[in-house]
Design an enzyme around this catalytic site. Structure first.
Site, PDB file in Angstrom:
ATOM      1  N   ARG A 176       0.838  -1.215   0.000  1.00 39.43           N
ATOM      2  CA  ARG A 176       0.000   0.000   0.000  1.00 39.43           C
ATOM      3  C   ARG A 176       0.867   1.256   0.000  1.00 39.43           C
ATOM      4  O   ARG A 176       0.431   2.322  -0.411  1.00 39.43           O
ATOM      5  CB  ARG A 176      -0.987   0.005   1.175  1.00 39.43           C
ATOM      6  CG  ARG A 176      -1.818   1.282   1.255  1.00 39.43           C
ATOM      7  CD  ARG A 176      -3.179   1.097   1.960  1.00 39.43           C
ATOM      8  NE  ARG A 176      -3.095   0.276   3.137  1.00 39.43           N
ATOM      9  CZ  ARG A 176      -2.615   0.676   4.325  1.00 39.43           C
ATOM     10  NH1 ARG A 176      -2.191   1.916   4.493  1.00 39.43           N
ATOM     11  NH2 ARG A 176      -2.584  -0.153   5.345  1.00 39.43           N
ATOM     12  N   ASP A 192      -4.790  17.415 -15.220  1.00 39.83           N
ATOM     13  CA  ASP A 192      -5.149  16.066 -15.657  1.00 39.83           C
ATOM     14  C   ASP A 192      -4.701  15.920 -17.112  1.00 39.83           C
ATOM     15  O   ASP A 192      -5.265  16.526 -18.016  1.00 39.83           O
ATOM     16  CB  ASP A 192      -6.663  15.860 -15.504  1.00 39.83           C
ATOM     17  CG  ASP A 192      -7.106  14.435 -15.841  1.00 39.83           C
ATOM     18  OD1 ASP A 192      -6.469  13.800 -16.707  1.00 39.83           O
ATOM     19  OD2 ASP A 192      -8.099  13.971 -15.250  1.00 39.83           O
ATOM     20  N   TYR A 223     -14.173  15.918 -16.295  1.00 34.71           N
ATOM     21  CA  TYR A 223     -14.744  14.571 -16.339  1.00 34.71           C
ATOM     22  C   TYR A 223     -15.813  14.451 -15.225  1.00 34.71           C
ATOM     23  O   TYR A 223     -15.631  14.969 -14.131  1.00 34.71           O
ATOM     24  CB  TYR A 223     -13.620  13.539 -16.175  1.00 34.71           C
ATOM     25  CG  TYR A 223     -14.116  12.178 -15.774  1.00 34.71           C
ATOM     26  CD1 TYR A 223     -15.055  11.509 -16.559  1.00 34.71           C
ATOM     27  CD2 TYR A 223     -13.688  11.574 -14.604  1.00 34.71           C
ATOM     28  CE1 TYR A 223     -15.543  10.272 -16.178  1.00 34.71           C
ATOM     29  CE2 TYR A 223     -14.156  10.336 -14.218  1.00 34.71           C
ATOM     30  CZ  TYR A 223     -15.092   9.698 -15.002  1.00 34.71           C
ATOM     31  OH  TYR A 223     -15.577   8.474 -14.619  1.00 34.71           O
ATOM     32  N   LYS A 276      -6.457   4.640 -19.596  1.00 29.86           N
ATOM     33  CA  LYS A 276      -6.660   5.086 -20.970  1.00 29.86           C
ATOM     34  C   LYS A 276      -5.402   4.821 -21.814  1.00 29.86           C
ATOM     35  O   LYS A 276      -4.975   3.699 -21.914  1.00 29.86           O
ATOM     36  CB  LYS A 276      -7.068   6.552 -20.957  1.00 29.86           C
ATOM     37  CG  LYS A 276      -8.157   6.871 -19.915  1.00 29.86           C
ATOM     38  CD  LYS A 276      -9.496   6.213 -20.259  1.00 29.86           C
ATOM     39  CE  LYS A 276     -10.393   6.000 -19.047  1.00 29.86           C
ATOM     40  NZ  LYS A 276     -10.675   7.187 -18.270  1.00 29.86           N
TER      41      LYS A 276
HETATM   42  O1  7XF Z   1     -10.671   6.330 -12.270  1.00 27.06           O
HETATM   43  P1  7XF Z   1     -10.433   6.220 -13.757  1.00 27.06           P
HETATM   44  O2  7XF Z   1      -9.191   5.475 -14.094  1.00 27.06           O
HETATM   45  O3  7XF Z   1     -11.659   5.745 -14.488  1.00 27.06           O
HETATM   46  O4  7XF Z   1     -10.130   7.708 -14.285  1.00 27.06           O
HETATM   47  C1  7XF Z   1     -10.923   8.819 -14.021  1.00 27.06           C
HETATM   48  C2  7XF Z   1     -10.696   9.854 -15.073  1.00 27.06           C
HETATM   49  C3  7XF Z   1      -9.890  10.926 -14.776  1.00 27.06           C
HETATM   50  N1  7XF Z   1      -9.638  11.899 -15.680  1.00 27.06           N
HETATM   51  C4  7XF Z   1     -10.158  11.826 -16.915  1.00 27.06           C
HETATM   52  C5  7XF Z   1      -9.863  12.918 -17.893  1.00 27.06           C
HETATM   53  C6  7XF Z   1     -10.957  10.758 -17.281  1.00 27.06           C
HETATM   54  O5  7XF Z   1     -11.456  10.721 -18.526  1.00 27.06           O
HETATM   55  C7  7XF Z   1     -11.234   9.743 -16.343  1.00 27.06           C
HETATM   56  C8  7XF Z   1     -12.086   8.573 -16.664  1.00 27.06           C
HETATM   57  N2  7XF Z   1     -12.939   8.770 -17.768  1.00 27.06           N
HETATM   58  C9  7XF Z   1     -13.681   7.669 -18.383  1.00 27.06           C
HETATM   59  C10 7XF Z   1     -14.420   8.274 -19.591  1.00 27.06           C
HETATM   60  O6  7XF Z   1     -14.521   9.498 -19.681  1.00 27.06           O
HETATM   61  O7  7XF Z   1     -14.833   7.516 -20.456  1.00 27.06           O
HETATM   62  C11 7XF Z   1     -14.547   6.983 -17.386  1.00 27.06           C
HETATM   63  C12 7XF Z   1     -15.686   6.213 -17.866  1.00 27.06           C
HETATM   64  S1  7XF Z   1     -17.178   6.549 -16.882  1.00 27.06           S
END
Ligand code: 7XF
Length: 400
Positions: free
Chosen positions: A59, A184, A112, A209
């Site tokens: 952790r 981000d 987001y 991603k």
């Molecule tokens: O916790 P995750 O790995 O899903 O990441 C959160 C997140 C943080 N920053 C940005 C710019 C993101 O696009 C995301 C996650 N986005 C996905 C999307 O927009 O498709 C989540 C699907 S609901």
């Protein structure tokens, strides 16, 4: 040993690893161990006190995660990195580390959906003020920032509408006011934009991603100064969220990073063609892609991004109904949230990734109901275009 002067792809493949340190294994092994044995009781005590280096509990740190953290830092031009269980784990760990009741976060209008709801429903319940400011206008930040502002937070390009924020300009204003700039960088990846080298303090990623790149894991990453990363590790990750990354996921992200450059180059090349195709299509009323001359912030995109990325947002004549009909006609392009995978993915932000906003909030934050989001994948461009052509209303339908 490969150092930070090596090229991007070389760093992504080699940085921080010597096979001879791991029995000659060419691929860094995965250290699936939750705990680590101490040579002596005293050594364990010293590790807990922070006076002796080494791993004692996953952790807090783990050799596989550590390699990924150092490699990400080398790609972002940062001193140090930190792995988290998810993008949201990375974002929340940073926030919980540096904020206290009475503090303020200034953030852009567009975020987001879950980041937006974390700020609205999470932080604000604990006495932290969240102020949304149009960060595409630096003067708006100058007007809003105060000694209470601890963090200026934004995405560039922003999910889902592709707004860009000038990292250098905003970081300068934030720094002068004593606030940290947190960016981000999920959409751009360090191949296209390196916020730290432009003046930002901390970068966060959803490694789910492009960094992972294969749609087979959930992960998050952070990069910044060594001092800040230690803070986020021992406060944000260890105690406040417990959102530590599994070493298995760190292994998969290390594998993904090896092809990050060639994958993102291909994503960019195809997305540029798809954006041009959509812009010329009679049924499409708007295309938001930083590489298009018509993109309002195209000049900033050219300055701040090495290429324009794999994400496109667009709107059809006929708004949401037309968008949903088109989505349902797609065959190759999958209807799914997430992005940056080999597979092309399409989704409807208002009812999916940004459903956490109320309809009024979406209106005020620049997320129209008709917006369709496309993550251009690595399939043959001709097949992606053919799928879109078959799904979009033809000239006659569009005219009626
Ligand atoms: O916790 P995750 O790995 O899903 O990441 C959160 C997140 C943080 N920053 C940005 C710019 C993101 O696009 C995301 C996650 N986005 C996905 C999307 O927009 O498709 C989540 C699907 S609901």
């Amino acid at each position: 040993m490969i150092d930070t002067t090596a090229g991007f792809a070389t760093r992504a493949i080699h940085f921080g690893y010597e096979p001879q340190d791991e029995h000659g294994a060419l691929t860094p092994p995965m250290h699936l161990s939750s705990t680590f044995a101490f040579e002596t009781a005293e050594a364990g005590g010293e590790m807990f006190a922070g006076t002796r280096p080494g791993h004692f509990y996953t952790r807090v740190s783990n050799p596989t995660n550590d390699l990924l953290e150092r490699r990400l830092a080398a790609l972002e031009g940062a001193e140090a990195g930190l792995a988290a269980a998810s993008g949201m784990g990375a974002i929340t760990a940073v926030m919980w580390t540096f904020l206290s009741p009475g503090d303020e976060v200034i953030t852009d209008k567009t975020l987001y959906g879950c980041t937006f709801s974390f700020l609205r429903d999470g932080l604000s319940r604990f006495g932290i003020t969240v102020t949304h400011v149009d960060l595409t206008d630096p003067q708006a930040l100058i007007d809003a920032i105060s000694p209470k502002t601890r963090i200026v937070y934004f995405e560039t390009p922003a999910n889902p509408n592709m707004r860009l924020v000038d990292i250098a300009e905003i970081s300068t204003i934030a720094r002068a006011a004593g606030a940290r700039t947190v960016v981000d960088n999920t959409y751009a990846t360090p191949l296209l934009t390196r916020p730290i080298t432009l003046g930002a303090d901390i970068v966060v990623h959803s490694a789910t991603k492009y960094l992972g790149g294969h749609g087979d894991l959930i992960g998050g990453l952070v990069a910044g100064s060594a001092e800040d990363m230690t803070q986020v590790r021992v406060v944000g990750i260890k105690d406040m969220t417990g959102a530590a990354m599994s070493p298995f996921n760190a292994f998969l992200i290390l594998r993904g990073l090896k092809t990050l450059q060639i994958r993102v180059e291909r994503h960019c090349r195809s997305a540029m063609e798809v954006a041009r195709y959509l812009e010329a299509h009679p049924a499409v009323s708007a295309v938001h892609y930083p590489g298009l001359d018509s993109f309002p912030q195209h000049e900033l995109a050219r300055r701040q991004m090495a290429d324009f990325g794999g994400m496109i947002a667009f709107e059809l004549d006929g708004g949401m109904t037309a968008g949903v009909t088109m989505m349902n006609r797609l065959n190759l392009i999958r209807r799914a949230v997430s992005l940056g995978d080999a597979e092309s993915l399409v989704e409807h932000p208002a009812s999916m990734t940004h459903a956490t906003y109320t309809p009024e909030e979406r209106l005020a934050h620049g997320i129209s109901d008709g917006l369709v989001r496309l993550s251009v994948g690595l399939e043959d461009l001709a097949d992606i275009l053919a799928d879109l052509t078959a799904a979009l209303p033809d000239r006659l339908e569009a005219a009626t």
